[in-house]
Design an enzyme around this catalytic site. Structure first.
Site, mmCIF file in Angstrom:
data_model
loop_
_atom_site.group_PDB
_atom_site.id
_atom_site.type_symbol
_atom_site.label_atom_id
_atom_site.label_comp_id
_atom_site.label_asym_id
_atom_site.label_seq_id
_atom_site.Cartn_x
_atom_site.Cartn_y
_atom_site.Cartn_z
ATOM 1 N N CYS A 35 0.811 -1.219 0.000
ATOM 2 C CA CYS A 35 0.000 0.000 0.000
ATOM 3 C C CYS A 35 0.841 1.264 0.000
ATOM 4 C CB CYS A 35 -0.918 0.014 1.221
ATOM 5 S SG CYS A 35 0.020 -0.034 2.761
ATOM 6 N N CYS A 104 -1.535 -4.631 7.548
ATOM 7 C CA CYS A 104 -1.246 -3.406 8.301
ATOM 8 C C CYS A 104 -0.599 -3.753 9.643
ATOM 9 C CB CYS A 104 -2.523 -2.608 8.533
ATOM 10 S SG CYS A 104 -3.556 -2.470 7.059
#
Ligand code: FES
Length: 143
Positions: A35, A104
């Site tokens: 990302c 994440c």
């Protein structure tokens, strides 16, 4: 069922230990290839205990929550314990993350290891390089 647990929302809205430690004993910064988000951790160590920790992140809400929870989990802990912290433990402490957000939490695990490696390097402390050799690919996580 809500996509995000109450704990995730709490740590996202009120992240703990945000900031910078100017005279940090170790600093780690990692980026997430998927990302492009970035996370940076600063640690203070006294007598082998992580006495203070702060983070900055240019990342999503799950990254903020993961970093915040990770700081809470290792603050006050011995360095060796912090090294053992996995993204799985962070996810469990947050009462889960959606599958597409697990990566994440990997950022939080990696940045802690990067900060600890920097601490070892700066202080001339010998360590087994294998401790830091593993590059965690969240595509293979089974959380
Ligand atoms: Fe990039 Fe969460 S989407 S860290």
């Amino acid at each position: 069922m809500a996509l995000y647990s109450e704990k995730v929302m709490d740590h996202f809205r009120n992240p703990r230990n945000v900031g910078v430690i100017e005279d940090a004993d170790g600093v780690g910064e990692v980026g997430n290839a998927r990302c492009g988000d970035i996370m940076k951790f600063y640690i203070k160590v006294e007598n082998d205990i992580i006495t203070d920790i702060k983070f900055e992140t240019f990342g999503c809400g799950s990254a903020i929550a993961s970093a915040s929870m990770a700081t809470e989990l290792i603050k006050g802990q011995p360095v060796e314990r912090a090294l053992e912290l996995t993204n799985r433990a962070v996810v469990e402490a947050l009462d889960g993350l959606p599958a597409h957000k697990i990566h994440c939490s990997v950022l939080a695990e990696e940045v802690i290891k990067a900060a600890l490696k920097d601490y070892y390097d700066k202080h001339g402390i010998a360590y087994d390089p294998a401790l830091f050799a593993e590059t965690h690919d969240c595509e293979h996580c089974d959380v």
